[in-house]
Design a protein around this motif. Structure first.
Motif, PDB file in Angstrom:
ATOM      1  N   ASN A 162      21.980  22.953  13.622  1.00 37.36           N
ATOM      2  CA  ASN A 162      22.509  22.001  14.594  1.00 37.36           C
ATOM      3  C   ASN A 162      23.784  22.586  15.184  1.00 37.36           C
ATOM      4  O   ASN A 162      24.813  22.644  14.547  1.00 37.36           O
ATOM      5  CB  ASN A 162      22.785  20.661  13.900  1.00 37.36           C
ATOM      6  CG  ASN A 162      23.181  19.594  14.898  1.00 37.36           C
ATOM      7  OD1 ASN A 162      23.235  19.856  16.101  1.00 37.36           O
ATOM      8  ND2 ASN A 162      23.451  18.409  14.403  1.00 37.36           N
ATOM      9  N   THR A 163      23.731  23.026  16.448  1.00 33.93           N
ATOM     10  CA  THR A 163      24.879  23.707  17.059  1.00 33.93           C
ATOM     11  C   THR A 163      25.953  22.733  17.506  1.00 33.93           C
ATOM     12  O   THR A 163      27.062  23.152  17.810  1.00 33.93           O
ATOM     13  CB  THR A 163      24.428  24.553  18.263  1.00 33.93           C
ATOM     14  OG1 THR A 163      23.779  23.699  19.197  1.00 33.93           O
ATOM     15  CG2 THR A 163      23.514  25.673  17.814  1.00 33.93           C
ATOM     16  N   ALA A 164      25.663  21.446  17.553  1.00 34.53           N
ATOM     17  CA  ALA A 164      26.664  20.473  17.987  1.00 34.53           C
ATOM     18  C   ALA A 164      27.768  20.305  16.952  1.00 34.53           C
ATOM     19  O   ALA A 164      28.910  20.030  17.299  1.00 34.53           O
ATOM     20  CB  ALA A 164      26.001  19.127  18.274  1.00 34.53           C
ATOM     21  N   ASN A 165      27.458  20.465  15.667  1.00 34.13           N
ATOM     22  CA  ASN A 165      28.442  20.238  14.612  1.00 34.13           C
ATOM     23  C   ASN A 165      28.906  21.519  13.934  1.00 34.13           C
ATOM     24  O   ASN A 165      29.531  21.471  12.894  1.00 34.13           O
ATOM     25  CB  ASN A 165      27.861  19.298  13.544  1.00 34.13           C
ATOM     26  CG  ASN A 165      27.630  17.914  14.092  1.00 34.13           C
ATOM     27  OD1 ASN A 165      28.314  17.477  15.001  1.00 34.13           O
ATOM     28  ND2 ASN A 165      26.646  17.221  13.543  1.00 34.13           N
ATOM     29  N   THR A 166      28.588  22.701  14.495  1.00 36.62           N
ATOM     30  CA  THR A 166      28.976  23.950  13.850  1.00 36.62           C
ATOM     31  C   THR A 166      30.203  24.533  14.532  1.00 36.62           C
ATOM     32  O   THR A 166      30.427  24.345  15.717  1.00 36.62           O
ATOM     33  CB  THR A 166      27.834  24.975  13.894  1.00 36.62           C
ATOM     34  OG1 THR A 166      27.469  25.163  15.252  1.00 36.62           O
ATOM     35  CG2 THR A 166      26.659  24.521  13.077  1.00 36.62           C
ATOM     36  N   LEU A 167      30.943  25.275  13.766  1.00 43.44           N
ATOM     37  CA  LEU A 167      32.142  25.925  14.273  1.00 43.44           C
ATOM     38  C   LEU A 167      31.788  27.297  14.825  1.00 43.44           C
ATOM     39  O   LEU A 167      30.778  27.889  14.445  1.00 43.44           O
ATOM     40  CB  LEU A 167      33.158  26.075  13.139  1.00 43.44           C
ATOM     41  CG  LEU A 167      33.652  24.769  12.518  1.00 43.44           C
ATOM     42  CD1 LEU A 167      34.509  25.058  11.309  1.00 43.44           C
ATOM     43  CD2 LEU A 167      34.422  23.967  13.537  1.00 43.44           C
ATOM     44  N   PRO A 168      32.608  27.842  15.721  1.00 41.61           N
ATOM     45  CA  PRO A 168      32.325  29.189  16.251  1.00 41.61           C
ATOM     46  C   PRO A 168      32.287  30.249  15.149  1.00 41.61           C
ATOM     47  O   PRO A 168      31.507  31.192  15.236  1.00 41.61           O
ATOM     48  CB  PRO A 168      33.492  29.438  17.202  1.00 41.61           C
ATOM     49  CG  PRO A 168      33.980  28.093  17.582  1.00 41.61           C
ATOM     50  CD  PRO A 168      33.712  27.209  16.408  1.00 41.61           C
ATOM     51  N   SER A 169      33.096  30.111  14.115  1.00 41.41           N
ATOM     52  CA  SER A 169      33.073  31.103  13.037  1.00 41.41           C
ATOM     53  C   SER A 169      31.750  31.036  12.278  1.00 41.41           C
ATOM     54  O   SER A 169      31.242  32.069  11.823  1.00 41.41           O
ATOM     55  CB  SER A 169      34.240  30.870  12.083  1.00 41.41           C
ATOM     56  OG  SER A 169      34.155  29.587  11.508  1.00 41.41           O
ATOM     57  N   GLU A 170      31.170  29.858  12.131  1.00 41.87           N
ATOM     58  CA  GLU A 170      29.869  29.739  11.476  1.00 41.87           C
ATOM     59  C   GLU A 170      28.773  30.378  12.324  1.00 41.87           C
ATOM     60  O   GLU A 170      27.870  31.025  11.789  1.00 41.87           O
ATOM     61  CB  GLU A 170      29.544  28.271  11.211  1.00 41.87           C
ATOM     62  CG  GLU A 170      30.404  27.634  10.154  1.00 41.87           C
ATOM     63  CD  GLU A 170      30.126  26.150   9.995  1.00 41.87           C
ATOM     64  OE1 GLU A 170      30.525  25.615   8.970  1.00 41.87           O
ATOM     65  OE2 GLU A 170      29.517  25.542  10.888  1.00 41.87           O
ATOM     66  N   LEU A 171      28.870  30.208  13.639  1.00 45.60           N
ATOM     67  CA  LEU A 171      27.885  30.828  14.522  1.00 45.60           C
ATOM     68  C   LEU A 171      27.986  32.348  14.458  1.00 45.60           C
ATOM     69  O   LEU A 171      26.973  33.045  14.424  1.00 45.60           O
ATOM     70  CB  LEU A 171      28.083  30.346  15.959  1.00 45.60           C
ATOM     71  CG  LEU A 171      27.740  28.880  16.222  1.00 45.60           C
ATOM     72  CD1 LEU A 171      28.115  28.503  17.647  1.00 45.60           C
ATOM     73  CD2 LEU A 171      26.262  28.636  15.977  1.00 45.60           C
ATOM     74  N   ALA A 172      29.193  32.871  14.438  1.00 46.03           N
ATOM     75  CA  ALA A 172      29.384  34.322  14.353  1.00 46.03           C
ATOM     76  C   ALA A 172      28.862  34.850  13.020  1.00 46.03           C
ATOM     77  O   ALA A 172      28.229  35.907  12.965  1.00 46.03           O
ATOM     78  CB  ALA A 172      30.860  34.666  14.527  1.00 46.03           C
TER      79      ALA A 172
END
Length: 146
Positions: free
Chosen positions: A2-12
């Motif tokens: 779920n990209t709405a509740n994730t932080l940019p560091s988690e995406l990286a």
């Protein structure tokens, strides 16, 4: 994910993990069967551990007691400009207090200097007598003889 509740560091971190996985997978074609099976089992274990959901902790908007101390809870971390303004009020009060104390001390020092000046000007001796080295010696000798 779920990209709405994730932080940019988690995406990286997720992108990095996918690149490492692709690189490791491409190198397993030349490995013997028993090693590739152990790697597959280790990968499955790692994925099972990764899927564990960590609950998001939030501060409680209340006063909590821990023995003889009290801890203030913050509530919502994203209070916006209002919480920033409220947190700046004590700092501003401290600065105003320091300015007032400084002004009061300056005025007190000026009053003390004015009292000394008034005493010098209303005295029977002229102010030049106080800077005369002979007068200082005279004061020392008359003070010890009395």
């Amino acid at each position: 994910m779920n990209t709405a509740n994730t932080l940019p560091s988690e995406l990286a971190a997720d992108r990095f993990a996918r690149r490492v996985t692709a690189r490791l997978t491409s190198g397993t074609d030349d490995l013997p069967y028993d090693i590739s099976e152990r790697l597959r089992a280790a990968r499955m274990q790692a994925l099972a551990k990764r899927k564990v959901v960590v609950p998001v902790r939030r501060a409680a908007p209340a006063v909590m007691h821990s023995g003889s101390t009290a801890v203030l809870g913050g509530g919502n971390e994203r209070g916006g400009w209002w919480s920033a303004l409220v947190s700046a009020v004590p700092v501003m009060a401290l600065l105003v207090g320091l300015v007032v104390i400084n002004a009061a001390q300056d005025e007190q020092g000026n009053n003390e200097v004015a009292e000394v000046d008034a005493a010098l000007l209303t005295d029977e001796l002229p102010p030049a007598a106080y800077s005369d080295p002979g007068f200082v010696q005279f004061l020392k000798t008359t003070h010890t003889s009395n």
